[in-house]
Scaffold this motif. Structure first.
Motif, mmCIF file in Angstrom:
data_model
loop_
_atom_site.group_PDB
_atom_site.id
_atom_site.type_symbol
_atom_site.label_atom_id
_atom_site.label_comp_id
_atom_site.label_asym_id
_atom_site.label_seq_id
_atom_site.Cartn_x
_atom_site.Cartn_y
_atom_site.Cartn_z
ATOM 1 N N ILE A 221 58.879 -35.037 -20.365
ATOM 2 C CA ILE A 221 58.564 -34.703 -21.743
ATOM 3 C C ILE A 221 57.163 -35.253 -22.029
ATOM 4 C CG2 ILE A 221 59.280 -34.819 -24.143
ATOM 5 C CD1 ILE A 221 61.331 -33.470 -22.363
ATOM 6 N N LEU A 222 56.196 -34.373 -22.135
ATOM 7 C CA LEU A 222 54.801 -34.765 -22.331
ATOM 8 C C LEU A 222 54.326 -34.323 -23.711
ATOM 9 C CD1 LEU A 222 53.306 -33.706 -18.874
ATOM 10 C CD2 LEU A 222 54.213 -35.929 -19.536
ATOM 11 N N THR A 223 53.769 -35.246 -24.472
ATOM 12 C CA THR A 223 53.176 -34.909 -25.765
ATOM 13 C C THR A 223 51.667 -35.025 -25.665
ATOM 14 O OG1 THR A 223 53.377 -37.189 -26.550
ATOM 15 C CG2 THR A 223 55.215 -35.707 -27.006
ATOM 16 N N ARG A 224 50.987 -34.323 -26.572
ATOM 17 C CA ARG A 224 49.521 -34.270 -26.569
ATOM 18 C C ARG A 224 48.991 -33.825 -25.201
ATOM 19 N NH1 ARG A 224 46.213 -33.419 -30.716
ATOM 20 N NH2 ARG A 224 47.149 -34.241 -32.598
ATOM 21 N N HIS A 225 49.651 -32.830 -24.629
ATOM 22 C CA HIS A 225 49.236 -32.227 -23.361
ATOM 23 C C HIS A 225 49.251 -30.709 -23.515
ATOM 24 C CE1 HIS A 225 49.662 -36.137 -21.471
ATOM 25 N NE2 HIS A 225 49.301 -35.637 -20.297
ATOM 26 N N ALA A 226 48.504 -30.039 -22.637
ATOM 27 C CA ALA A 226 48.462 -28.577 -22.621
ATOM 28 C C ALA A 226 48.303 -28.097 -21.187
ATOM 29 C CB ALA A 226 47.306 -28.053 -23.473
ATOM 30 N N VAL A 227 48.633 -26.837 -20.978
ATOM 31 C CA VAL A 227 48.415 -26.218 -19.671
ATOM 32 C C VAL A 227 46.916 -26.016 -19.480
ATOM 33 C CG1 VAL A 227 48.796 -24.155 -18.274
ATOM 34 C CG2 VAL A 227 50.654 -25.077 -19.665
ATOM 35 N N ARG A 228 46.402 -26.469 -18.343
ATOM 36 C CA ARG A 228 44.987 -26.257 -18.025
ATOM 37 C C ARG A 228 44.792 -25.038 -17.135
ATOM 38 N NH1 ARG A 228 41.943 -32.154 -17.526
ATOM 39 N NH2 ARG A 228 42.403 -32.779 -19.693
ATOM 40 N N GLU A 237 53.296 -20.655 -8.839
ATOM 41 C CA GLU A 237 53.759 -21.676 -7.894
ATOM 42 C C GLU A 237 53.514 -23.088 -8.422
ATOM 43 O OE1 GLU A 237 51.774 -20.816 -4.231
ATOM 44 O OE2 GLU A 237 52.945 -18.997 -3.850
ATOM 45 N N ARG A 238 52.453 -23.250 -9.211
ATOM 46 C CA ARG A 238 52.113 -24.563 -9.759
ATOM 47 C C ARG A 238 51.573 -24.408 -11.176
ATOM 48 N NH1 ARG A 238 50.644 -24.120 -4.821
ATOM 49 N NH2 ARG A 238 48.650 -23.187 -5.438
ATOM 50 N N VAL A 239 51.900 -25.393 -12.000
ATOM 51 C CA VAL A 239 51.361 -25.457 -13.361
ATOM 52 C C VAL A 239 50.663 -26.800 -13.506
ATOM 53 C CG1 VAL A 239 51.886 -25.404 -15.823
ATOM 54 C CG2 VAL A 239 53.222 -24.006 -14.236
ATOM 55 N N ILE A 240 49.382 -26.756 -13.847
ATOM 56 C CA ILE A 240 48.587 -27.974 -13.988
ATOM 57 C C ILE A 240 48.370 -28.229 -15.467
ATOM 58 C CG2 ILE A 240 46.345 -29.035 -13.561
ATOM 59 C CD1 ILE A 240 47.777 -26.437 -11.192
ATOM 60 N N VAL A 241 48.732 -29.428 -15.913
ATOM 61 C CA VAL A 241 48.612 -29.776 -17.321
ATOM 62 C C VAL A 241 47.740 -31.022 -17.452
ATOM 63 C CG1 VAL A 241 50.920 -28.834 -17.715
ATOM 64 C CG2 VAL A 241 50.630 -31.301 -17.467
ATOM 65 N N GLY A 242 47.200 -31.228 -18.655
ATOM 66 C CA GLY A 242 46.361 -32.397 -18.906
ATOM 67 C C GLY A 242 46.378 -32.752 -20.371
ATOM 68 N N PRO A 243 45.914 -33.955 -20.705
ATOM 69 C CA PRO A 243 45.903 -34.401 -22.100
ATOM 70 C C PRO A 243 44.915 -33.615 -22.949
ATOM 71 C CG PRO A 243 44.825 -36.011 -20.689
ATOM 72 C CD PRO A 243 45.425 -34.987 -19.784
ATOM 73 N N VAL A 244 45.175 -33.584 -24.248
ATOM 74 C CA VAL A 244 44.298 -32.888 -25.187
ATOM 75 C C VAL A 244 43.846 -33.853 -26.270
ATOM 76 C CG1 VAL A 244 45.380 -30.642 -24.795
ATOM 77 C CG2 VAL A 244 46.228 -32.100 -26.642
ATOM 78 N N GLY A 245 42.725 -33.498 -26.903
ATOM 79 C CA GLY A 245 42.206 -34.284 -28.003
ATOM 80 C C GLY A 245 42.761 -33.813 -29.328
ATOM 81 N N ALA A 246 42.149 -34.294 -30.406
ATOM 82 C CA ALA A 246 42.639 -33.975 -31.738
ATOM 83 C C ALA A 246 42.584 -32.490 -32.042
ATOM 84 C CB ALA A 246 41.839 -34.764 -32.783
ATOM 85 N N GLY A 252 39.829 -35.816 -21.140
ATOM 86 C CA GLY A 252 40.049 -36.571 -19.916
ATOM 87 C C GLY A 252 39.636 -35.780 -18.697
ATOM 88 N N ALA A 253 39.352 -36.503 -17.630
ATOM 89 C CA ALA A 253 38.896 -35.891 -16.382
ATOM 90 C C ALA A 253 40.075 -35.322 -15.608
ATOM 91 C CB ALA A 253 38.155 -36.929 -15.541
ATOM 92 N N ALA A 254 39.738 -34.687 -14.472
ATOM 93 C CA ALA A 254 40.766 -34.090 -13.627
ATOM 94 C C ALA A 254 41.773 -35.119 -13.141
ATOM 95 C CB ALA A 254 40.107 -33.382 -12.444
ATOM 96 N N ALA A 255 41.352 -36.375 -13.075
ATOM 97 C CA ALA A 255 42.272 -37.412 -12.610
ATOM 98 C C ALA A 255 43.464 -37.576 -13.541
ATOM 99 C CB ALA A 255 41.519 -38.739 -12.482
ATOM 100 N N ALA A 256 43.317 -37.148 -14.793
ATOM 101 C CA ALA A 256 44.414 -37.265 -15.756
ATOM 102 C C ALA A 256 45.394 -36.101 -15.670
ATOM 103 C CB ALA A 256 43.847 -37.359 -17.170
ATOM 104 N N GLU A 257 45.086 -35.106 -14.847
ATOM 105 C CA GLU A 257 45.948 -33.928 -14.744
ATOM 106 C C GLU A 257 47.247 -34.249 -14.002
ATOM 107 O OE1 GLU A 257 42.474 -30.479 -14.668
ATOM 108 O OE2 GLU A 257 43.574 -30.959 -12.821
ATOM 109 N N ARG A 258 48.279 -33.487 -14.340
ATOM 110 C CA ARG A 258 49.561 -33.563 -13.627
ATOM 111 C C ARG A 258 49.914 -32.173 -13.132
ATOM 112 N NH1 ARG A 258 54.027 -37.244 -16.550
ATOM 113 N NH2 ARG A 258 55.050 -36.638 -14.595
#
Length: 475
Positions: A221-228, A237-246, A252-258
């Motif tokens: 369960i991820l909040t303040r994240h979006a699909v990149r 096959e894969r969904v890459i998500v990362g944090p979002v701003g206001a 955040g950089a690619a290192a913050a991606e999941r």
């Protein structure tokens, strides 16, 4: 093409608002026609399940839908299902509605017209969103509810608004593995709206229980994240998500991606009012982000700026399923008053409370202006015409001063969907490039056919032998 009898009131849409409007209008003594392109009443929220999957123990939504269908049947309103209304005209104080369906081409007449077309989902583009396996949250919900079809076996759910936990919950209940639930909003966004949310504690608790069940099943369960971006060879096959701003832009950089391995992504960014008919008929509209975007301007009972034209339910501004039936009742009362069949119309008790909760949910369904930044230049913006963000942006920078000019120069929005998938992204891009506002851009134009119909529907009943053909000139 024979015309059916003329009714006092025609209602477009048999969802919670439309069916409730029809039943109330019949109670007030009006003759009523209900038209809907689906096979039964209920709309998207209370969709009737296929006979093959109806359970003995129905859910609360299924029971509400069954009650709605029974009330409509008892009301005596004439309901015509499987009819797609594609053209509406005002002729000698009568609304003429042209439809196409299994019964062929038909024309219906009514003295007053209530629009209850509901809402359509908004999905803003990200790289890879055209891969097979990506589906809208609302579309996934309809498939699961109506046909028992799961979007995939390992599914990521992403976006914002109440459809996000609902769709994920339904998929888990149906047997899918929910890999992740990715919400644009964070705890602070919900906290700011807590008083309105708690106006319906039953609905708030139900949503919380869905999320708790998903977390217990192992879903992230991820909040303040979006699909990149979405990746895969010919399919998801894969969904890459990362944090979002206001503003919901990447933060955040690619290192913050999941990265999540999945075979499907259900993506949605709230609902927008379905206003094609009200725009085509010349009703005044206002841009109201808190209710989904462009909506017809109405009084408290749903009267529009066009006489004997009413708007009810989410098509008049997204306020949710709890408010929709009450808004339908209000519109029916207004029509009965205007037709001289009832006293002064007033909104039913409970509407303000239901609308308060619904508006809070709609506010949580609004993607911020930065969300479009997730779409890189090569991202497809218009799926029907395969137009990229870079192509649309170049047209705007070369002088297209509006979405209409963008459409003229690139064909964006001229495909089979009629702009339903790309118009929102195009308007947001135009605001960004041109440095303007949605109010300044104005609502998109609308003209018949409101919905796609085969060319035969336009020509049905036409007899070439009736054409006045002049005789050829003598040689």
């Amino acid at each position: 093409m024979a015309e059916a009898a003329t009714f006092d009131l025609a209602v477009l849409g048999a969802g919670p608002a439309g069916a409730s409007a029809a039943a109330e209008a019949r109670r007030l003594g009006l003759s009523v026609l209900v038209l809907d392109q689906e096979g039964a009443a209920g709309g998207q929220v209370w969709r009737a399940a296929a006979a093959s999957m109806r359970e003995t123990k129905a859910s609360a939504e299924a029971r509400a839908g069954n009650d709605l269908r029974a009330a409509l049947a008892r009301s005596g309103a004439e309901a015509r299902f499987g009819r797609r209304v594609w053209s509406i005209q005002r002729d000698a104080e009568i609304w003429r509605l042209r439809t196409h369906g299994d019964a062929g081409a038909e024309v219906f007449g009514a003295r007053a017209l209530a629009l209850a077309a509901g809402a359509q989902e908004r999905v803003l583009p990200v790289p890879g969103w055209t891969l097979p396996g990506v589906i809208g949250l609302a579309a996934a919900t309809a498939l699961i509810k109506g046909q028992g079809v799961l979007p995939g076996r390992r599914v990521v759910f992403a976006g914002c608004g109440p459809l996000l936990p609902l769709a994920a919950h339904l998929a888990r209940e149906g047997g899918a593995q929910v890999v992740a639930v990715v919400d644009l909003n964070g705890p602070a966004d919900y906290a700011r709206r807590l008083p309105a949310i708690l106006s319906r504690p039953d609905l708030a608790l139900r949503g919380a229980s869905w999320l708790a069940g998903l977390a217990a099943s192992g879903a992230a369960i991820l909040t303040r994240h979006a699909v990149r971006r979405v990746e895969g060879d010919g399919r998801v096959e894969r969904v890459i998500v990362g944090p979002v701003g206001a503003d919901h832009g990447p933060d955040g950089a690619a290192a913050a991606e999941r990265r999540f391995e999945a075979d499907a992504l259900c993506l949605g960014h709230g609902l927008i009012p379905a206003t094609e008919a009200s725009r085509m008929l010349g009703a005044a509209h206002v841009f109201d982000a808190a209710q989904g975007g462009w909506r017809p301007e109405t009084d408290p009972c749903g009267r529009t700026s066009v006489p004997l034209l009413y708007a009810a339910g989410d098509g008049a501004g997204v306020q949710g399923a709890a408010a929709a039936p009450l808004r339908g009742v209000a519109a029916a009362r207004a029509a009965a008053e205007d037709l001289g069949r009832a006293g002064a119309a007033q909104a039913p008790a409970g509407l303000a409370r239901a609308a308060r909760f619904g508006r809070a949910m709609t506010e949580l369904s609004q993607p911020g202006p930065g969300l479009l930044a997730h779409a890189d230049p090569g991202t497809i913006l218009c799926r029907c015409e395969s137009l990229t963000r870079a192509e649309a942006e170049a047209e705007l920078r070369d002088g297209a001063a509006s979405p209409a000019a963008l459409k003229s120069g690139t064909r964006l929005g001229m495909g089979p969907c009629g702009g339903r998938f790309c118009a929102e992204a195009a308007a947001r891009l135009a605001c960004e490039v041109l440095g303007t506002t949605r109010e300044a851009l104005g609502p998109p134009s609308a003209r018949p056919p409101i919905l796609p119909v085969p060319i035969s529907a336009l020509a049905e009943g036409f007899d070439y032998d009736e054409l006045p053909m002049p005789q050829p000139a003598p040689l």
